[in-house]
Design a protein around this motif. Structure first.
Motif, PDB file in Angstrom:
ATOM      1  N   ALA A 271       0.822  -1.210   0.000  1.00 32.22           N
ATOM      2  CA  ALA A 271       0.000   0.000   0.000  1.00 32.22           C
ATOM      3  C   ALA A 271       0.855   1.259   0.000  1.00 32.22           C
ATOM      4  O   ALA A 271       0.370   2.352  -0.322  1.00 32.22           O
ATOM      5  CB  ALA A 271      -0.927   0.003   1.213  1.00 32.22           C
ATOM      6  N   PHE A 272       2.141   1.119   0.338  1.00 31.23           N
ATOM      7  CA  PHE A 272       3.035   2.265   0.468  1.00 31.23           C
ATOM      8  C   PHE A 272       3.697   2.662  -0.850  1.00 31.23           C
ATOM      9  O   PHE A 272       4.521   3.572  -0.862  1.00 31.23           O
ATOM     10  CB  PHE A 272       4.117   1.965   1.514  1.00 31.23           C
ATOM     11  CG  PHE A 272       3.633   2.062   2.934  1.00 31.23           C
ATOM     12  CD1 PHE A 272       3.989   3.134   3.740  1.00 31.23           C
ATOM     13  CD2 PHE A 272       2.811   1.085   3.473  1.00 31.23           C
ATOM     14  CE1 PHE A 272       3.540   3.228   5.052  1.00 31.23           C
ATOM     15  CE2 PHE A 272       2.357   1.157   4.785  1.00 31.23           C
ATOM     16  CZ  PHE A 272       2.714   2.239   5.572  1.00 31.23           C
ATOM     17  N   THR A 273       3.371   1.973  -1.934  1.00 33.87           N
ATOM     18  CA  THR A 273       4.005   2.277  -3.211  1.00 33.87           C
ATOM     19  C   THR A 273       2.959   2.401  -4.310  1.00 33.87           C
ATOM     20  O   THR A 273       2.154   1.493  -4.518  1.00 33.87           O
ATOM     21  CB  THR A 273       5.039   1.196  -3.581  1.00 33.87           C
ATOM     22  OG1 THR A 273       5.592   1.465  -4.866  1.00 33.87           O
ATOM     23  CG2 THR A 273       4.430  -0.199  -3.569  1.00 33.87           C
ATOM     24  N   ASP A 274       2.968   3.510  -5.018  1.00 34.97           N
ATOM     25  CA  ASP A 274       2.009   3.719  -6.099  1.00 34.97           C
ATOM     26  C   ASP A 274       2.631   3.262  -7.417  1.00 34.97           C
ATOM     27  O   ASP A 274       2.870   4.057  -8.328  1.00 34.97           O
ATOM     28  CB  ASP A 274       1.604   5.198  -6.174  1.00 34.97           C
ATOM     29  CG  ASP A 274       0.401   5.418  -7.084  1.00 34.97           C
ATOM     30  OD1 ASP A 274      -0.340   4.444  -7.335  1.00 34.97           O
ATOM     31  OD2 ASP A 274       0.212   6.565  -7.547  1.00 34.97           O
ATOM     32  N   THR A 275       2.918   1.961  -7.474  1.00 38.38           N
ATOM     33  CA  THR A 275       3.547   1.372  -8.653  1.00 38.38           C
ATOM     34  C   THR A 275       2.765   0.131  -9.067  1.00 38.38           C
ATOM     35  O   THR A 275       1.693  -0.159  -8.535  1.00 38.38           O
ATOM     36  CB  THR A 275       5.018   1.009  -8.365  1.00 38.38           C
ATOM     37  OG1 THR A 275       5.066   0.093  -7.252  1.00 38.38           O
ATOM     38  CG2 THR A 275       5.835   2.247  -8.022  1.00 38.38           C
ATOM     39  N   PHE A 276       3.325  -0.629  -9.992  1.00 36.85           N
ATOM     40  CA  PHE A 276       2.656  -1.795 -10.566  1.00 36.85           C
ATOM     41  C   PHE A 276       2.126  -2.751  -9.498  1.00 36.85           C
ATOM     42  O   PHE A 276       1.035  -3.305  -9.631  1.00 36.85           O
ATOM     43  CB  PHE A 276       3.646  -2.532 -11.476  1.00 36.85           C
ATOM     44  CG  PHE A 276       3.102  -3.797 -12.095  1.00 36.85           C
ATOM     45  CD1 PHE A 276       2.273  -3.747 -13.198  1.00 36.85           C
ATOM     46  CD2 PHE A 276       3.436  -5.037 -11.576  1.00 36.85           C
ATOM     47  CE1 PHE A 276       1.770  -4.908 -13.781  1.00 36.85           C
ATOM     48  CE2 PHE A 276       2.946  -6.210 -12.147  1.00 36.85           C
ATOM     49  CZ  PHE A 276       2.106  -6.135 -13.246  1.00 36.85           C
ATOM     50  N   ALA A 277       2.876  -2.963  -8.424  1.00 39.21           N
ATOM     51  CA  ALA A 277       2.508  -3.947  -7.408  1.00 39.21           C
ATOM     52  C   ALA A 277       1.680  -3.371  -6.274  1.00 39.21           C
ATOM     53  O   ALA A 277       1.354  -4.090  -5.330  1.00 39.21           O
ATOM     54  CB  ALA A 277       3.774  -4.589  -6.833  1.00 39.21           C
ATOM     55  N   GLY A 278       1.305  -2.115  -6.351  1.00 38.67           N
ATOM     56  CA  GLY A 278       0.643  -1.469  -5.236  1.00 38.67           C
ATOM     57  C   GLY A 278      -0.804  -1.894  -5.046  1.00 38.67           C
ATOM     58  O   GLY A 278      -1.431  -2.512  -5.910  1.00 38.67           O
TER      59      GLY A 278
END
Length: 260
Positions: free
Chosen positions: A213-220
């Motif tokens: 949840a802490f990353t606004d990327t592909f794996a978020g």
């Protein structure tokens, strides 16, 4: 994601009784060292998942290739981490696995106790958050940026139940059948397959879900989607334990030899 028992542990090596999880954690290892292994292992796992997702989206716009790259990196990374840290902490890297092992320990089988549970789960969650931040830092992304990837659809939640139930069934089934030596390959292979056959791409891990949840990327995953995902993972863990009890139950016939 799982636990493995060191081959050098003579007490376990000579024990033929079924185990509820891939080896109880080594009693001779200080709890602080085991908690550190869980923190580092979970951080590394999330760094692999998030980092490979960022790398994949930088290299191609094909979503299928992105998922293939992401799942392949996760398979190799997870297998290595289980093999490396299993002899130290049991390589759970997953609160669902730790909780399931604690639950079986309450029923008279080997596993983590309440003190170990209280050390493992926070270490896993902190490790997952640090792993996401580390991956973002390596690729020049904002260190903390809440994900906007909504994953609240009902079919995705069902996918998490299936993914987590299958993971628990695999881990505890390996233990019941004395095949713990296959855990690094088997668990990593299952997660790689579940990336593709589940609608949710198989998070199957409350700590990893929180970290992503802490990353606004592909794996978020969007923070608003996290509680439902975690809830379904815990339900999946309970379903997995129920399946283990049914499929691997031992009856009187198992110990009886047919007469001539």
């Amino acid at each position: 994601m799982t636990a493995t028992e060191p081959a050098a542990n003579d007490a376990i090596a000579t024990d033929t009784s079924p185990q509820p999880a891939p080896g109880a954690t080594p009693p001779c290892t200080p709890l602080a060292a085991r908690a550190a292994a869980e923190l580092v292992g979970t951080a590394a796992l999330v760094a692999v998942v998030v980092g490979s997702g960022i790398q994949a989206t930088d290299l191609t716009d094909d979503v299928a290739l992105q998922l293939l790259a992401n799942s392949t990196a996760t398979v190799f990374g997870l297998g290595v981490l289980i093999a490396l840290l299993g002899p130290v902490s049991g390589a759970h890297f997953n609160p669902a696995v730790t909780l399931a092992e604690w639950w079986t320990a309450r029923r008279g089988r080997g596993g983590v106790n309440a003190r170990e549970l209280a050390a493992y789960v926070p270490a896993q969650i902190v490790g997952a958050i640090l792993g996401a931040i580390l991956a973002d830092a390596m690729f020049g992304e904002p260190l903390v940026k809440w994900s906007t990837h909504d994953r609240s659809a009902g079919n995705l939640l069902l996918g998490e139940v299936v993914a987590t139930a299958g993971l628990i069934l695999l881990i505890f089934g390996l233990a019941r059948t004395d095949r713990l030596r296959f855990a690094p390959v088997a668990v990593a292979s299952y997660i790689g397959a579940a990336y593709w056959f589940t609608s949710s791409t198989s998070f199957a891990n409350p700590a990893v879900t929180i970290g992503r949840a802490f990353t606004d990327t592909f794996a978020g995953i969007a923070p608003a989607s996290v509680p439902a995902f975690v809830g379904m993972q815990l339900i999946g863990a309970a379903v997995g334990l129920a399946l283990v009890a049914v499929i691997f139950m031992r009856g009187k016939a198992d110990s009886e030899t047919p007469s001539a």
